[in-house]
Write a protein that holds these residues in place. Structure first.
Motif, PDB file in Angstrom:
ATOM      1  N   CYS A 108       0.355   8.191 -11.509  1.00 57.48           N
ATOM      2  CA  CYS A 108      -0.265   7.725 -10.344  1.00 57.48           C
ATOM      3  C   CYS A 108      -1.087   6.450 -10.858  1.00 57.48           C
ATOM      4  CB  CYS A 108      -1.579   8.497  -9.850  1.00 57.48           C
ATOM      5  SG  CYS A 108      -1.999   8.093  -8.477  1.00 57.48           S
ATOM      6  N   ALA A 109      -0.502   5.563 -10.160  1.00 56.48           N
ATOM      7  CA  ALA A 109      -0.844   3.975 -10.501  1.00 56.48           C
ATOM      8  C   ALA A 109      -2.225   3.743  -9.493  1.00 56.48           C
ATOM      9  CB  ALA A 109      -0.049   3.085 -10.029  1.00 56.48           C
ATOM     10  N   SER A 110      -3.061   2.895  -9.994  1.00 56.28           N
ATOM     11  CA  SER A 110      -4.343   2.556  -9.250  1.00 56.28           C
ATOM     12  C   SER A 110      -3.844   1.971  -7.974  1.00 56.28           C
ATOM     13  CB  SER A 110      -5.085   1.357  -9.951  1.00 56.28           C
ATOM     14  OG  SER A 110      -6.029   0.898  -9.012  1.00 56.28           O
ATOM     15  N   LYS A 111      -5.137   2.704  -6.671  1.00 56.79           N
ATOM     16  CA  LYS A 111      -4.516   2.234  -5.257  1.00 56.79           C
ATOM     17  C   LYS A 111      -4.496   0.852  -5.176  1.00 56.79           C
ATOM     18  CE  LYS A 111      -5.601   6.517  -2.937  1.00 56.79           C
ATOM     19  NZ  LYS A 111      -6.522   7.231  -1.900  1.00 56.79           N
ATOM     20  N   GLU A 112      -5.375  -0.001  -5.815  1.00 53.58           N
ATOM     21  CA  GLU A 112      -5.452  -1.447  -5.638  1.00 53.58           C
ATOM     22  C   GLU A 112      -4.386  -2.048  -6.448  1.00 53.58           C
ATOM     23  OE1 GLU A 112      -7.734  -2.613  -3.593  1.00 53.58           O
ATOM     24  OE2 GLU A 112      -8.377  -0.494  -3.421  1.00 53.58           O
ATOM     25  N   VAL A 113      -3.266  -1.681  -6.937  1.00 63.62           N
ATOM     26  CA  VAL A 113      -2.334  -2.174  -7.992  1.00 63.62           C
ATOM     27  C   VAL A 113      -1.536  -3.307  -6.837  1.00 63.62           C
ATOM     28  CG1 VAL A 113      -0.736  -0.453  -7.759  1.00 63.62           C
ATOM     29  CG2 VAL A 113      -0.408  -1.973  -9.479  1.00 63.62           C
ATOM     30  N   LEU A 114      -1.269  -2.989  -5.791  1.00 66.72           N
ATOM     31  CA  LEU A 114      -0.287  -3.663  -5.013  1.00 66.72           C
ATOM     32  C   LEU A 114      -1.476  -4.751  -4.103  1.00 66.72           C
ATOM     33  CD1 LEU A 114       2.012  -1.233  -3.332  1.00 66.72           C
ATOM     34  CD2 LEU A 114       2.365  -2.565  -5.100  1.00 66.72           C
ATOM     35  N   ILE A 115      -2.578  -4.347  -3.738  1.00 61.07           N
ATOM     36  CA  ILE A 115      -3.538  -5.355  -3.200  1.00 61.07           C
ATOM     37  C   ILE A 115      -3.876  -6.367  -4.096  1.00 61.07           C
ATOM     38  CG2 ILE A 115      -5.881  -5.610  -2.044  1.00 61.07           C
ATOM     39  CD1 ILE A 115      -3.933  -4.116  -0.650  1.00 61.07           C
ATOM     40  N   ARG A 116      -3.791  -6.038  -5.447  1.00 62.99           N
ATOM     41  CA  ARG A 116      -4.403  -7.257  -6.438  1.00 62.99           C
ATOM     42  C   ARG A 116      -3.375  -8.399  -6.334  1.00 62.99           C
ATOM     43  NH1 ARG A 116      -6.312  -2.924  -9.754  1.00 62.99           N
ATOM     44  NH2 ARG A 116      -4.215  -3.060 -11.101  1.00 62.99           N
ATOM     45  N   THR A 117      -1.962  -8.071  -6.284  1.00 65.36           N
ATOM     46  CA  THR A 117      -1.169  -9.126  -6.087  1.00 65.36           C
ATOM     47  C   THR A 117      -1.316 -10.254  -5.289  1.00 65.36           C
ATOM     48  OG1 THR A 117       0.392  -7.856  -4.645  1.00 65.36           O
ATOM     49  CG2 THR A 117       0.708  -7.470  -7.113  1.00 65.36           C
ATOM     50  N   PHE A 118      -2.054 -10.345  -4.195  1.00 67.01           N
ATOM     51  CA  PHE A 118      -2.401 -11.315  -3.502  1.00 67.01           C
ATOM     52  C   PHE A 118      -3.862 -11.572  -3.384  1.00 67.01           C
ATOM     53  CE2 PHE A 118      -1.667  -7.529  -0.389  1.00 67.01           C
ATOM     54  CZ  PHE A 118      -2.656  -7.563   0.195  1.00 67.01           C
TER      55      PHE A 118
END
Length: 386
Positions: free
Chosen positions: A3-13
Motif C-alpha cells: 500500500c503506497a501513501s495516499k498522498e503519493v499521486l497528489i505530491r506529483t503536482f
C-alpha cells in the motif's frame, strides 16, 4: 500489493498547487486574506495590461506591422485570461480529482508499479521545468529588450497605449510591463503544466492496469482456489478502469475549454510570430527574442498534444493485455469478463478541447499547418501593401 501513501499521486503536482494558492486560484478549505488580495492584484494588473494593448489595435489599425505585433501579444494575454477565468469558475473540481487520486483503488501499488509511476513523473517533471525555463527566459529578455535594442521605437517590452508621454516614464513603464509579463508567465505556465501532469498520471495508471490484466491468471494455488482469486483480481481491474475513466472525465471537464482557447490563440500567435520574424533582420535582438517566444508558444501546445496522444495510445492496449493473459486456462465466467473488458477497451480514451478536437499529434500538425496558412496570407498582404 504494497500500500503506497495516499498522498503519493497528489505530491506529483504539489508545486503547481502551491503556486496557484499564492493567488487563491487553487481551491482551499482555509481562506487567507493575503492570498485573496494577491490574486485580485494579479487579475487587475493582467486585465489592465490587456486593455492597454487592445487600445493600440484601434490606434494603429492602418499599420499592418504594428497591428500584427500588438495582436501577437494581445492574443497571448487573452488566452491566459480566458484559461484563468475558466479554471476559477470550475476549480472546485480539483477536490473531486484529489479525492479520486487518494482512493485506495489507485494508491494500492506494488513496488514495480511504483517504479512505473515514478518513471512517468520524472519525465513530465523535466519537461515542465524546461517549459518554465523558456518562460523565464522570455520574461527576462523582454524586460531587457528596450535597453539593448537599437530601434528607438521599441521603448517598452510590449505595445501599449498610455495617456502620457512614454519617454518621461520609460523606466517605470518597463518595470510595470515586465511585472505584468512575469505574472502572466508564472500563472499561465502553471495552468499548462498542471493538466499535463494530471494526464501523465492517467497514462501511468493505464500502463499499470494493462500489466495487471496480463498477469491476472498467474497464481500458484490449485485451480479451484485460484479461480476465485482471478475473479477478485478482475473485479479490481474493472474498478480500477472505472476510476480512471471518472478521473479523466473530471480533468477534461475542468481544463477542456481553457485548452480550446489556448489552441485557437496559438494558431494566431505562432503565425504572427513567424510574420514578425520575417520583417526584421536575423541579426537583431528582436529576432532572438521572437525565436525564444516562438519556442515557448510551440512548446505550450506540444505538451498538450504529446501527452494527450500518449494517453490515447496507452488506453488502446487494454484489449491486447487481456488477450496476452492465459485466458485459455480459465472458466467461461472469467472468459466472459475478459471479453467485456476487451470490448470496452476497443474505444480509446481521447481528450478533447472544448469537445471540438482531440489532443493528439494529428491535431498538433493541424495547428501548425493552420498557422503557416495564415502566415502565407499575411505575407502576401504585406507584399501588396509594400
Amino acid at each position: 500489493m504494497e500500500c503506497a501513501s495516499k498522498e503519493v499521486l497528489i505530491r506529483t503536482f504539489q508545486t503547481e498547487k502551491r503556486y496557484l494558492l499564492y493567488g487563491y486560484f487553487y481551491p482551499s478549505s482555509s481562506i487567507k486574506i493575503s492570498s485573496i488580495l494577491i490574486g485580485i492584484f494579479m487579475l487587475v494588473y493582467s486585465w489592465t495590461e490587456f486593455f492597454s494593448m487592445v487600445a493600440v489595435l484601434f490606434v494603429e489599425k492602418d499599420n499592418l506591422t504594428k497591428l500584427s505585433e500588438t495582436l501577437l501579444f494581445c492574443m497571448t494575454q487573452a488566452a491566459f485570461l480566458c484559461k484563468l477565468t475558466n479554471f476559477l469558475s470550475k476549480n472546485k473540481k480539483m477536490f473531486k480529482i484529489e479525492e479520486i487520486l487518494t482512493s485506495p483503488i489507485l494508491t494500492n501499488l506494488s513496488h514495480s508499479e511504483m517504479v512505473v509511476l515514478d518513471n512517468y513523473i520524472i519525465e513530465v517533471t523535466y519537461l515542465g521545468r524546461l517549459f518554465r525555463v523558456l518562460c523565464i527566459l522570455t520574461v527576462a529578455f523582454y524586460g531587457m529588450f528596450p535597453f539593448i535594442d537599437e530601434d528607438p521605437e521599441h521603448m517598452l517590452p510590449l505595445p501599449g497605449w498610455f495617456p502620457f508621454d512614454i519617454k518621461t516614464y520609460q523606466y517605470e513603464l518597463v518595470a510595470a510591463q515586465t511585472i505584468g509579463i512575469g505574472i502572466g508567465a508564472f500563472i499561465n505556465s502553471t495552468l499548462d503544466i498542471l493538466p499535463t501532469i494530471l494526464i501523465t498520471l492517467a497514462s501511468a495508471q493505464f500502463d499499470i492496469l494493462k500489466e495487471r490484466l496480463r498477469t491476472v491468471m498467474k497464481v500458484d494455488e490449485r485451480w479451484e482456489i485460484s479461480s476465485k482469486i482471478v475473479k477478485k483480481r478482475l473485479n479490481n481491474c474493472i474498478m480500477y478502469h472505472n476510476f480512471l475513466l471518472q478521473y479523466m472525465k473530471e480533468v477534461e471537464s475542468l481544463f477542456s475549454n481553457g485548452i480550446l482557447v489556448q489552441f485557437a490563440a496559438s494558431v494566431m500567435v505562432i503565425c504572427l510570430t513567424g510574420f514578425q520574424m520575417l520583417l526584421i533582420s536575423v541579426k537583431s535582438m528582436q529576432f532572438i527574442l521572437l525565436m525564444i517566444y516562438f519556442s515557448t508558444m510551440t512548446c505550450q501546445i506540444v505538451l498538450y498534444c504529446w501527452y494527450g496522444n500518449e494517453l490515447m495510445y496507452k488506453s488502446m492496449g487494454l484489449s491486447e493485455a487481456c488477450y496476452m493473459s492465459d485466458w485459455n486456462m480459465c472458466n467461461s465466467e472469467i472468459c466472459t469478463s475478459l471479453y467485456i473488458i476487451m470490448e470496452r477497451g476497443k474505444r480509446p480514451l481521447v481528450l478533447t478541447a472544448g469537445k471540438l478536437f482531440s489532443l493528439t499529434l494529428t491535431t498538433l500538425m493541424t495547428v501548425l499547418k493552420s498557422s503557416y496558412s495564415y502566415f502565407a496570407v499575411l505575407q502576401r498582404l504585406y507584399s501588396k501593401n509594400d
